[in-house]
Design an enzyme around this catalytic site. Structure first.
Site, mmCIF file in Angstrom:
data_model
loop_
_atom_site.group_PDB
_atom_site.id
_atom_site.type_symbol
_atom_site.label_atom_id
_atom_site.label_comp_id
_atom_site.label_asym_id
_atom_site.label_seq_id
_atom_site.Cartn_x
_atom_site.Cartn_y
_atom_site.Cartn_z
ATOM 1 C CG HIS A 160 -1.906 -1.047 1.344
ATOM 2 N ND1 HIS A 160 -2.131 -1.754 2.495
ATOM 3 C CD2 HIS A 160 -2.768 -1.543 0.425
ATOM 4 C CE1 HIS A 160 -3.106 -2.637 2.284
ATOM 5 N NE2 HIS A 160 -3.510 -2.529 1.034
ATOM 6 C CE LYS A 169 -13.090 -6.912 4.276
ATOM 7 N NZ LYS A 169 -12.427 -6.193 3.202
ATOM 8 N NE ARG A 223 -2.462 -8.320 -4.558
ATOM 9 C CZ ARG A 223 -3.294 -8.528 -3.555
ATOM 10 N NH1 ARG A 223 -2.852 -8.486 -2.327
ATOM 11 N NH2 ARG A 223 -4.556 -8.791 -3.767
ATOM 12 C CB SER A 235 -4.529 -6.597 4.414
ATOM 13 O OG SER A 235 -4.123 -5.337 3.961
HETATM 14 O O1 PNS Z 1 -8.624 -3.252 -0.229
HETATM 15 P P1 PNS Z 1 -9.825 -3.867 -0.886
HETATM 16 O O2 PNS Z 1 -10.678 -4.551 0.148
HETATM 17 O O3 PNS Z 1 -9.446 -4.751 -2.037
HETATM 18 O O4 PNS Z 1 -10.698 -2.655 -1.502
HETATM 19 C C1 PNS Z 1 -11.931 -2.894 -2.159
HETATM 20 C C2 PNS Z 1 -12.707 -1.563 -2.391
HETATM 21 C C3 PNS Z 1 -12.820 -0.787 -1.100
HETATM 22 C C4 PNS Z 1 -11.976 -0.737 -3.411
HETATM 23 C C5 PNS Z 1 -14.100 -1.946 -2.965
HETATM 24 O O5 PNS Z 1 -14.659 -2.960 -2.195
HETATM 25 C C6 PNS Z 1 -15.054 -0.751 -2.978
HETATM 26 O O6 PNS Z 1 -14.895 0.179 -3.725
HETATM 27 N N1 PNS Z 1 -16.068 -0.818 -2.101
HETATM 28 C C7 PNS Z 1 -17.049 0.238 -1.929
HETATM 29 C C8 PNS Z 1 -18.406 -0.219 -2.378
HETATM 30 C C9 PNS Z 1 -18.553 -0.084 -3.871
HETATM 31 O O7 PNS Z 1 -18.432 0.971 -4.441
HETATM 32 N N2 PNS Z 1 -18.759 -1.238 -4.534
HETATM 33 C C10 PNS Z 1 -18.974 -1.277 -5.943
HETATM 34 C C11 PNS Z 1 -17.886 -2.018 -6.646
HETATM 35 S S1 PNS Z 1 -18.611 -2.905 -7.983
#
Ligand code: PNS
Length: 161
Positions: free
Chosen positions: A17, A41, A90, A128
């Protein structure tokens, strides 16, 4: 003015990150590190703790701010004025999921573009969840996370090092 968001869970922050934040801050005018406040979560750190750790980590990068958001990322972007989403890739395993999110976000809010930075090879194995797994069993996480956060992570598992 290119305003971008690097969204994620950051639970906990990893060197991967940190690398992504530094590299994306160098190519946009303003970068918001956006911590998803997902109450469903089961997170290791509270959203406030994650925001504070990210602020600590980025305090010397002038064009970076840290915030949290609830609900849809595109709704937060409309409010904050960010139009670029930065995500890291990644390995090929990330691709399908990331492509689907990027396309959905673009359909929901056509002004949004997602850019992908290829993760530094040094951190391409890192996540993570790997850090949480190692920390939970007292494994060495010093190669995974910035030094100032190592003890804070162990403490969450009641591990004294
Ligand atoms: O670190 P992560 O958990 O891979 O991040 C995922 C994240 C936060 C980028 C994604 O889950 C997100 O944008 N969530 C917010 C809800 C949303 O907008 N969902 C629509 C995606 S199709």
């Amino acid at each position: 003015m290119k305003k971008a968001i690097y969204p994620g869970s950051f639970d906990p922050i990893t060197f991967g990150h940190q690398d992504m934040i530094e590299r994306s801050a160098a190519i946009v005018d303003e970068l918001i590190v956006g911590v998803l406040n997902n109450s469903e979560k089961n997170s290791l750190f509270s959203v406030e703790e994650r925001v504070n750790m990210l602020k600590e980590l980025t305090k010397d990068i002038p064009n970076v701010t840290v915030d949290s958001f609830d609900g849809l990322l595109v709704d937060y972007m409309k409010k904050s004025g960010a139009t670029i989403i930065v995500r890291g890739l990644r390995a090929v395993t990330d691709f399908e999921y990331e492509l689907q999110i990027a396309q959905t976000n673009h359909v929901e809010y056509p002004a949004v573009e997602t850019i992908f930075l290829v993760t530094n090879l040094k951190y391409s194995y890192l996540s993570s969840s790997v850090v949480r797994e190692f920390a939970a069993y007292g494994g060495d996480i010093t190669k995974f996370v910035p030094p100032q956060f190592v003890d804070r992570i162990y403490r969450k598992y009641n591990i004294k090092k």
